[in-house]
Design a protein around this motif. Sequence first.
Motif, PDB file in Angstrom:
ATOM      1  N   TYR A 105       4.790   7.537   9.172  1.00 18.24           N
ATOM      2  CA  TYR A 105       3.405   7.926   8.871  1.00 18.24           C
ATOM      3  C   TYR A 105       3.088   7.709   7.395  1.00 18.24           C
ATOM      4  O   TYR A 105       2.023   7.174   7.056  1.00 18.24           O
ATOM      5  N   ARG A 106       4.007   8.097   6.520  1.00 18.58           N
ATOM      6  CA  ARG A 106       3.792   7.906   5.077  1.00 18.58           C
ATOM      7  C   ARG A 106       3.623   6.427   4.736  1.00 18.58           C
ATOM      8  O   ARG A 106       2.716   6.042   4.003  1.00 18.58           O
ATOM      9  N   ALA A 107       4.509   5.592   5.283  1.00 18.85           N
ATOM     10  CA  ALA A 107       4.455   4.156   4.994  1.00 18.85           C
ATOM     11  C   ALA A 107       3.192   3.529   5.575  1.00 18.85           C
ATOM     12  O   ALA A 107       2.529   2.710   4.926  1.00 18.85           O
ATOM     13  N   TYR A 108       2.829   3.918   6.792  1.00 22.02           N
ATOM     14  CA  TYR A 108       1.628   3.384   7.438  1.00 22.02           C
ATOM     15  C   TYR A 108       0.378   3.788   6.646  1.00 22.02           C
ATOM     16  O   TYR A 108      -0.503   2.964   6.404  1.00 22.02           O
ATOM     17  N   SER A 109       0.307   5.040   6.228  1.00 29.32           N
ATOM     18  CA  SER A 109      -0.833   5.516   5.433  1.00 29.32           C
ATOM     19  C   SER A 109      -0.921   4.766   4.107  1.00 29.32           C
ATOM     20  O   SER A 109      -2.006   4.392   3.659  1.00 29.32           O
ATOM     21  N   PHE A 110       0.228   4.545   3.499  1.00 29.98           N
ATOM     22  CA  PHE A 110       0.263   3.820   2.224  1.00 29.98           C
ATOM     23  C   PHE A 110      -0.236   2.390   2.407  1.00 29.98           C
ATOM     24  O   PHE A 110      -1.043   1.890   1.617  1.00 29.98           O
ATOM     25  N   GLN A 111       0.220   1.735   3.469  1.00 29.27           N
ATOM     26  CA  GLN A 111      -0.199   0.354   3.716  1.00 29.27           C
ATOM     27  C   GLN A 111      -1.696   0.269   4.000  1.00 29.27           C
ATOM     28  O   GLN A 111      -2.362  -0.660   3.545  1.00 29.27           O
ATOM     29  N   ASN A 112      -2.240   1.233   4.730  1.00 26.61           N
ATOM     30  CA  ASN A 112      -3.683   1.258   4.980  1.00 26.61           C
ATOM     31  C   ASN A 112      -4.466   1.510   3.698  1.00 26.61           C
ATOM     32  O   ASN A 112      -5.538   0.933   3.498  1.00 26.61           O
ATOM     33  N   ARG A 116      -7.321  -0.975   2.045  1.00 25.15           N
ATOM     34  CA  ARG A 116      -8.679  -0.536   1.718  1.00 25.15           C
ATOM     35  C   ARG A 116      -9.030  -0.850   0.268  1.00 25.15           C
ATOM     36  O   ARG A 116     -10.157  -1.192  -0.042  1.00 25.15           O
ATOM     37  N   ILE A 117      -8.063  -0.743  -0.605  1.00 28.34           N
ATOM     38  CA  ILE A 117      -8.281  -1.005  -2.025  1.00 28.34           C
ATOM     39  C   ILE A 117      -8.503  -2.506  -2.253  1.00 28.34           C
ATOM     40  O   ILE A 117      -9.355  -2.914  -3.040  1.00 28.34           O
ATOM     41  N   ALA A 118      -7.750  -3.333  -1.545  1.00 26.45           N
ATOM     42  CA  ALA A 118      -7.815  -4.786  -1.754  1.00 26.45           C
ATOM     43  C   ALA A 118      -9.009  -5.405  -1.160  1.00 26.45           C
ATOM     44  O   ALA A 118      -9.953  -5.298  -0.745  1.00 26.45           O
TER      45      ALA A 118
END
Length: 118
Positions: A105-112, A116-118
Amino acid sequence: MATRIYKGVVSVADKFVPNKLRPLWEHPAGPKTIFFWAPAFKWALVMASLDDYRRPLEKVSTTQSATLAATGLIWTRYCLVITPINYSLALCNFLLGMANAVQCYRAYSFQNKIKRIA
């Protein structure tokens, strides 16, 4: 050969087990069986999963974390239906599943968040 050595070690250790620990020693999932040693060594996977929390999230594999989470939870169920029921292995598998589910969950949230930033 390894079985003979193991049985020899157990028979020697058998003489030194105090009466208070006899029920654990003689238990069907006790130290004389694989049911004891499997979770004892599997805890290394749980510790490695917890140690991965220190890794930068961009280096965490969501696929690996999801796979370990799924197998941990699947094997938790299996540990509760086999005979003898192995609560120690079930707890180990459950914590492996939970630790990796949180990491996934942490990694998936980070990747999302990065997307969003890019």
